[in-house]
Structures are given as structure tokens and as C-alpha cells.
Design a protein around this motif. Structure first.
Motif, PDB file in Angstrom:
ATOM      1  N   ILE A 189      -2.718  39.110   1.818  1.00 37.79           N
ATOM      2  CA  ILE A 189      -4.160  38.885   2.679  1.00 37.79           C
ATOM      3  C   ILE A 189      -4.882  38.048   1.641  1.00 37.79           C
ATOM      4  CG2 ILE A 189      -6.297  40.574   3.368  1.00 37.79           C
ATOM      5  CD1 ILE A 189      -3.990  42.709   2.808  1.00 37.79           C
ATOM      6  N   ALA A 190      -5.464  36.913   2.317  1.00 34.79           N
ATOM      7  CA  ALA A 190      -6.456  35.963   1.519  1.00 34.79           C
ATOM      8  C   ALA A 190      -7.811  36.712   1.161  1.00 34.79           C
ATOM      9  CB  ALA A 190      -6.591  34.721   2.333  1.00 34.79           C
ATOM     10  N   ALA A 191      -8.241  36.279   0.236  1.00 33.29           N
ATOM     11  CA  ALA A 191      -9.466  37.092  -0.628  1.00 33.29           C
ATOM     12  C   ALA A 191     -10.800  36.596   0.016  1.00 33.29           C
ATOM     13  CB  ALA A 191      -9.740  36.583  -2.169  1.00 33.29           C
ATOM     14  N   THR A 192     -10.472  35.088   0.756  1.00 29.92           N
ATOM     15  CA  THR A 192     -11.746  34.492   1.172  1.00 29.92           C
ATOM     16  C   THR A 192     -11.658  34.271   2.468  1.00 29.92           C
ATOM     17  OG1 THR A 192     -11.056  32.514   0.252  1.00 29.92           O
ATOM     18  CG2 THR A 192     -12.803  33.632  -0.713  1.00 29.92           C
ATOM     19  N   PRO A 193     -12.632  34.251   3.630  1.00 31.94           N
ATOM     20  CA  PRO A 193     -12.332  33.943   4.831  1.00 31.94           C
ATOM     21  C   PRO A 193     -12.186  32.491   5.203  1.00 31.94           C
ATOM     22  CG  PRO A 193     -14.692  34.457   4.374  1.00 31.94           C
ATOM     23  CD  PRO A 193     -14.063  34.703   3.225  1.00 31.94           C
ATOM     24  N   THR A 194     -12.349  31.548   4.149  1.00 34.81           N
ATOM     25  CA  THR A 194     -12.153  30.126   4.444  1.00 34.81           C
ATOM     26  C   THR A 194     -10.674  30.043   4.743  1.00 34.81           C
ATOM     27  OG1 THR A 194     -11.675  30.067   2.074  1.00 34.81           O
ATOM     28  CG2 THR A 194     -13.758  29.339   2.584  1.00 34.81           C
ATOM     29  N   PRO A 195     -10.395  29.142   5.375  1.00 43.02           N
ATOM     30  CA  PRO A 195      -8.919  28.692   5.725  1.00 43.02           C
ATOM     31  C   PRO A 195      -8.013  28.545   4.744  1.00 43.02           C
ATOM     32  CG  PRO A 195     -10.637  27.033   6.971  1.00 43.02           C
ATOM     33  CD  PRO A 195     -11.283  27.994   6.090  1.00 43.02           C
ATOM     34  N   THR A 196      -6.989  29.268   4.819  1.00 45.47           N
ATOM     35  CA  THR A 196      -6.063  29.334   3.709  1.00 45.47           C
ATOM     36  C   THR A 196      -5.390  27.727   3.425  1.00 45.47           C
ATOM     37  OG1 THR A 196      -5.478  31.414   4.287  1.00 45.47           O
ATOM     38  CG2 THR A 196      -3.765  30.247   2.783  1.00 45.47           C
ATOM     39  N   PRO A 197      -5.375  27.170   2.456  1.00 50.18           N
ATOM     40  CA  PRO A 197      -5.114  25.846   2.219  1.00 50.18           C
ATOM     41  C   PRO A 197      -3.441  25.611   2.684  1.00 50.18           C
ATOM     42  CG  PRO A 197      -5.829  26.501   0.180  1.00 50.18           C
ATOM     43  CD  PRO A 197      -6.279  27.528   1.189  1.00 50.18           C
ATOM     44  N   ALA A 198      -3.122  24.309   3.006  1.00 53.53           N
ATOM     45  CA  ALA A 198      -1.694  24.387   3.670  1.00 53.53           C
ATOM     46  C   ALA A 198      -0.575  24.518   2.516  1.00 53.53           C
ATOM     47  CB  ALA A 198      -1.549  23.036   4.085  1.00 53.53           C
ATOM     48  N   TRP A 199      -0.982  24.381   1.144  1.00 52.73           N
ATOM     49  CA  TRP A 199      -0.023  24.316   0.365  1.00 52.73           C
ATOM     50  C   TRP A 199       0.227  25.811  -0.063  1.00 52.73           C
ATOM     51  CZ3 TRP A 199      -1.025  27.642  -3.809  1.00 52.73           C
ATOM     52  CH2 TRP A 199      -2.649  27.789  -4.249  1.00 52.73           C
ATOM     53  N   VAL A 200      -0.441  26.947   0.172  1.00 51.15           N
ATOM     54  CA  VAL A 200      -0.119  28.046   0.112  1.00 51.15           C
ATOM     55  C   VAL A 200       1.103  28.774   0.893  1.00 51.15           C
ATOM     56  CG1 VAL A 200      -1.063  30.677   0.277  1.00 51.15           C
ATOM     57  CG2 VAL A 200      -2.609  28.814  -0.475  1.00 51.15           C
ATOM     58  N   ALA A 201       0.953  28.414   2.222  1.00 47.84           N
ATOM     59  CA  ALA A 201       2.241  28.743   2.856  1.00 47.84           C
ATOM     60  C   ALA A 201       3.438  27.917   2.605  1.00 47.84           C
ATOM     61  CB  ALA A 201       1.835  28.172   4.591  1.00 47.84           C
ATOM     62  N   THR A 202       3.447  26.596   2.181  1.00 49.72           N
ATOM     63  CA  THR A 202       4.266  26.057   1.873  1.00 49.72           C
ATOM     64  C   THR A 202       5.117  26.710   0.422  1.00 49.72           C
ATOM     65  OG1 THR A 202       3.320  23.923   2.300  1.00 49.72           O
ATOM     66  CG2 THR A 202       5.363  23.449   1.165  1.00 49.72           C
ATOM     67  N   THR A 203       4.113  27.066  -0.572  1.00 52.53           N
ATOM     68  CA  THR A 203       4.676  27.917  -1.796  1.00 52.53           C
ATOM     69  C   THR A 203       5.329  29.188  -1.219  1.00 52.53           C
ATOM     70  OG1 THR A 203       2.823  26.782  -2.819  1.00 52.53           O
ATOM     71  CG2 THR A 203       3.889  28.677  -3.919  1.00 52.53           C
ATOM     72  N   LEU A 204       4.656  29.944  -0.420  1.00 52.01           N
ATOM     73  CA  LEU A 204       5.447  31.215  -0.131  1.00 52.01           C
ATOM     74  C   LEU A 204       6.629  31.053   0.850  1.00 52.01           C
ATOM     75  CD1 LEU A 204       1.917  33.471   0.634  1.00 52.01           C
ATOM     76  CD2 LEU A 204       3.372  33.138  -1.450  1.00 52.01           C
ATOM     77  N   ALA A 205       6.688  29.964   1.371  1.00 49.18           N
ATOM     78  CA  ALA A 205       8.062  29.629   1.939  1.00 49.18           C
ATOM     79  C   ALA A 205       8.906  29.468   1.079  1.00 49.18           C
ATOM     80  CB  ALA A 205       7.747  28.572   3.130  1.00 49.18           C
ATOM     81  N   ALA A 206       8.779  28.830  -0.067  1.00 53.73           N
ATOM     82  CA  ALA A 206       9.694  28.496  -1.105  1.00 53.73           C
ATOM     83  C   ALA A 206      10.228  29.850  -1.769  1.00 53.73           C
ATOM     84  CB  ALA A 206       9.372  27.572  -1.971  1.00 53.73           C
ATOM     85  N   GLU A 207       8.981  30.614  -2.056  1.00 52.95           N
ATOM     86  CA  GLU A 207       9.455  32.023  -2.963  1.00 52.95           C
ATOM     87  C   GLU A 207       8.494  32.698  -2.687  1.00 52.95           C
ATOM     88  OE1 GLU A 207      11.847  31.722  -5.993  1.00 52.95           O
ATOM     89  OE2 GLU A 207      11.953  33.926  -5.986  1.00 52.95           O
ATOM     90  N   LEU A 208       8.544  34.059  -2.429  1.00 54.66           N
ATOM     91  CA  LEU A 208       7.524  34.988  -2.105  1.00 54.66           C
ATOM     92  C   LEU A 208       7.032  35.825  -3.386  1.00 54.66           C
ATOM     93  CD1 LEU A 208       8.432  36.636   1.275  1.00 54.66           C
ATOM     94  CD2 LEU A 208       6.298  35.253   0.831  1.00 54.66           C
ATOM     95  N   VAL A 209       6.476  34.953  -4.113  1.00 52.81           N
ATOM     96  CA  VAL A 209       6.094  35.495  -5.597  1.00 52.81           C
ATOM     97  C   VAL A 209       4.478  35.399  -5.706  1.00 52.81           C
ATOM     98  CG1 VAL A 209       6.907  33.512  -6.812  1.00 52.81           C
ATOM     99  CG2 VAL A 209       6.625  35.667  -8.052  1.00 52.81           C
ATOM    100  N   MET A 210       4.001  36.332  -6.360  1.00 54.40           N
ATOM    101  CA  MET A 210       2.697  36.237  -6.720  1.00 54.40           C
ATOM    102  C   MET A 210       2.307  36.642  -7.978  1.00 54.40           C
ATOM    103  SD  MET A 210       1.410  37.266  -3.222  1.00 54.40           S
ATOM    104  CE  MET A 210       2.532  36.388  -2.144  1.00 54.40           C
ATOM    105  N   VAL A 211       1.185  36.277  -8.758  1.00 53.71           N
ATOM    106  CA  VAL A 211       0.897  36.845  -9.959  1.00 53.71           C
ATOM    107  C   VAL A 211      -0.170  37.683  -9.963  1.00 53.71           C
ATOM    108  CG1 VAL A 211      -0.108  36.126 -12.220  1.00 53.71           C
ATOM    109  CG2 VAL A 211       1.218  34.553 -10.869  1.00 53.71           C
ATOM    110  N   VAL A 212      -0.021  38.996 -10.362  1.00 53.05           N
ATOM    111  CA  VAL A 212      -1.312  40.004 -10.175  1.00 53.05           C
ATOM    112  C   VAL A 212      -2.464  39.596 -11.106  1.00 53.05           C
ATOM    113  CG1 VAL A 212      -2.004  42.348 -10.877  1.00 53.05           C
ATOM    114  CG2 VAL A 212       0.487  41.904 -10.084  1.00 53.05           C
ATOM    115  N   ARG A 213      -3.725  39.692 -10.848  1.00 48.08           N
ATOM    116  CA  ARG A 213      -4.851  39.143 -11.303  1.00 48.08           C
ATOM    117  C   ARG A 213      -5.654  40.214 -11.683  1.00 48.08           C
ATOM    118  NH1 ARG A 213      -8.853  38.390  -7.363  1.00 48.08           N
ATOM    119  NH2 ARG A 213      -7.937  39.010  -5.385  1.00 48.08           N
ATOM    120  N   ARG A 214      -6.940  39.811 -12.287  1.00 48.81           N
ATOM    121  CA  ARG A 214      -7.879  40.841 -12.596  1.00 48.81           C
ATOM    122  C   ARG A 214      -8.829  40.826 -10.996  1.00 48.81           C
ATOM    123  NH1 ARG A 214      -7.368  41.569 -17.804  1.00 48.81           N
ATOM    124  NH2 ARG A 214      -6.556  39.544 -18.771  1.00 48.81           N
ATOM    125  N   GLY A 215      -9.411  41.910 -10.629  1.00 50.12           N
ATOM    126  CA  GLY A 215     -10.333  41.723  -9.661  1.00 50.12           C
ATOM    127  C   GLY A 215     -10.476  43.055  -8.777  1.00 50.12           C
TER     128      GLY A 215
END
Lengths: 97, 220
Positions: free
Chosen positions: B26-52
């Protein structure tokens, strides 16, 4: 890498030298010294280009609260405006302690 | 003695998490998700837990792209997480880079030097940032100019003297070692903590903000 220079008029004399912050990504280092004229001079060396207006706004806001004349040298590694404001506040605290 | 305060969920900032489906992000901001995000997630479904700050049941995460400014914040439901690698897990289990790669990337080689130097350290610690990401995923994100980002978990007070011993032990490596200490209240820079310059030092708090504190272990 970008180098920015700003100058603002100041009314008071700054107390002491202060050195705060960290060399590391997302952070910055600030060296603050008393200025010998009635102005605050700011030199910023930053790894992120194209944010001159943001820097100016953060500095103006800070100097509105702390109008002491100072020479401020900033070595930035992509800190957010919030981190910059926090570090400036820390530098003032250190120069007055 | 500082009391250990329970974290609201078992995931901590810097943990790497894999999710079941790109649509769980789920994107944090309503702005359009940049294209590189989909490309990155297509390669590996990994993310970093952040503070927030996020709603209960959600974990704040960020997607890490290949470029330095490619970071995208969002959240995932804890139920969609299929795997988690903590920084300290990488001391015993990791995707080993080739010797050629270690030779070319001082931050990667530095990690192995720190493992020897801190062999007796009895606090959990591990690599984060590009080195941690590469060792966990095998994706070659570290560059020749990468810092070696490390995290040390100190649930209770760590003296400046002990902090200096940790810094001295890593002083010889070729990369810049950026060491973050995590307390139950948030994270701070070990270098700043030990430099003796400021009375109040910067603490990155769990809600994603930062403040100046005298004691990074105290809530006050």
C-alpha cells in the motif's frame, strides 16, 4: 555535488563555535562560528543537487528565530529539511552551552 | 536500569520482509507510484521495514530501487509477510558475494572485517543499508562508494566508553562505517553519541520523526 552560498543580514553577535552532526547518508555536519560582520554567511556543500530554494527557506526560517551573526558551513549528505532544522537547533544549543 | 518496552509489532526498522503479492503493498502517498517501484517488486518482493506511524495491523515499509533517490514509502499488512530477515540473521546466513565483488566494494569487504573485530560483542548487530540488502537478497546494490551501514541493538544503556571501543575496532576499514544504535526509544548515531560535542543528540524516533535528547534510553 553542489555548492550553495547564502548571505543574510543579522543583528546580534553569536556566542561560540559549534560543531554538530554526522558524516553519513541522510545526515549532515554543521560548523557554526561567530561572524565578524553584521551578516550570517552560509556555505553548503551538498550531495543532492537542485534544492537551493528549499535550503533558502529552511535557513530563513531558522534565522528568523536565531538572528545572531554567524558563519555557517554545512556539509550535507542528503538530509531531509526536518533533519537540517534539528541540526541547526542543536548547533545553536551547543554554541550557547 | 531501563525497562525494555515492548514493540507494537515483532518487526523492527531495518528488517527485510518479503510479501506474498505486489498488490499487498500500500503506497503511503496518493501520488502516482513511480514506474521503478513495479519493476523492482516484479524482480523481488522484498521491502525494508522503516520508522513511521501506520494503522494497527500494518507495518511501515519502503521499497528500495537501484538508484540512490529511489526510495518509496508504504505499508503492508503483517499477514501478507511471508519471510523476514533481521540484520543479525545475516551474521550466520547470507548470500555470499564473490571474492571479486568483495575486493571491488570496500563496504562489503568491511562487513567481513567488522565480523572479526566484533566477534566478542554480546549485543545483537548486523548490516543494514545496501550491504545488508545485498547479503540478504543477492541483488548487487552495494557500490564502490557505499557506506557500511550497521545497526547495534542496545536494549539497555551503552556507555560512551564501550561505544568508542566499537568505533575503534572498525576504524581500519576502507569504507565509511555508519553505525546506528537502536534503543527501545529509537535510533541514534554511535559516532555522534561518542564524539562528546553535544549535550543533546539526535534520536530518530519510532514514529518516523526525530528529536534532540540527553538520554536515548529514556522516554523523557
Amino acid at each position: 555535488m553542489e555548492i550553495l552560498n547564502f548571505q543574510f543580514p543579522s543583528s546580534k553577535v553569536k556566542a561560540r563555535r559549534a560543531h554538530v552532526g554526522v558524516v553519513g547518508s541522510g545526515d549532515l555536519e554543521i560548523l557554526m562560528e561567530p561572524s565578524i560582520d553584521d551578516a550570517t554567511h552560509v556555505t553548503i556543500q551538498t550531495s543532492v543537487t537542485g534544492f537551493g530554494d528549499t535550503w533558502k527557506a529552511v535557513l530563513e526560517r531558522f534565522l528568523g528565530q536565531h538572528p545572531e551573526a554567524a558563519s555557517i558551513e554545512i556539509n550535507d549528505f542528503g538530509a531531509t529539511p526536518g533533519t537540517v532544522a534539528l541540526r541547526l537547533q542543536q548547533a545553536v544549543e551547543e554554541s550557547q552551552s | 536500569m531501563t525497562r525494555q518496552i515492548g514493540t507494537p509489532h515483532k518487526f523492527r526498522p531495518h528488517d527485510l520482509v518479503w510479501i506474498d503479492d505486489p498488490r499487498s503493498f500500500i503506497a503511503a502517498t496518493p501520488t502516482p507510484t513511480p514506474a521503478w517501484v513495479a519493476t523492482t517488486l516484479a524482480a523481488e518482493l522484498v521491502m525494508v521495514v522503516r520508522r513511521g506511524r501506520v494503522s494497527p495491523g500494518l507495518i511501515p515499509v519502503g521499497v528500495r530501487g537501484s538508484a540512490r533517490d529511489e526510495r518509496f514509502a508504504g505499508a503492508v499488512a503483517s499477514g501478507s509477510i511471508t519471510r523476514r530477515v533481521r540484520p543479525e540473521d545475516l551474521l550466520s546466513q547470507r548470500q555470499e558475494p564473490t571474492q571479486a565483488r568483495r575486493d571491488a566494494m570496500p563496504a562489503l569487504e568491511g562487513f567481513y572485517a567488522v565480523m572479526s573485530a566484533w566477534a566478542d560483542l554480546n549485543l545483537p548487530w548486523g548490516p543494514v543499508g545496501s550491504v545488508g540488502f545485498e547479503l540478504a537478497t543477492g541483488v548487487p546494490v552495494a557500490t564502490a562508494s557505499s557506506d557500511l551501514d550497521l545497526v547495534v541493538y542496545a536494549a539497555s544503556y551503552l556507555s560512551e566508553q564501550d561505544g568508542n571501543l566499537l568505533l575503534e575496532a572498525v576504524a581500519g576499514i576502507d569504507a565509511v562505517a555508519d553505525i546506528q544504535v537502536e534503543t527501545p526509544q529509537g535510533g541514534f548515531s554511535l559516532r555522534e553519541y561518542c564524539d562528546g560535542r553535544s549535550l543533546r543528540r539526535r534520536l530518530k524516533t519510532c514514529d518516523g520523526g526525530a528529536r534532540l535528547v540527553r538520554d536515548p534510553w529514556s522516554n523523557a
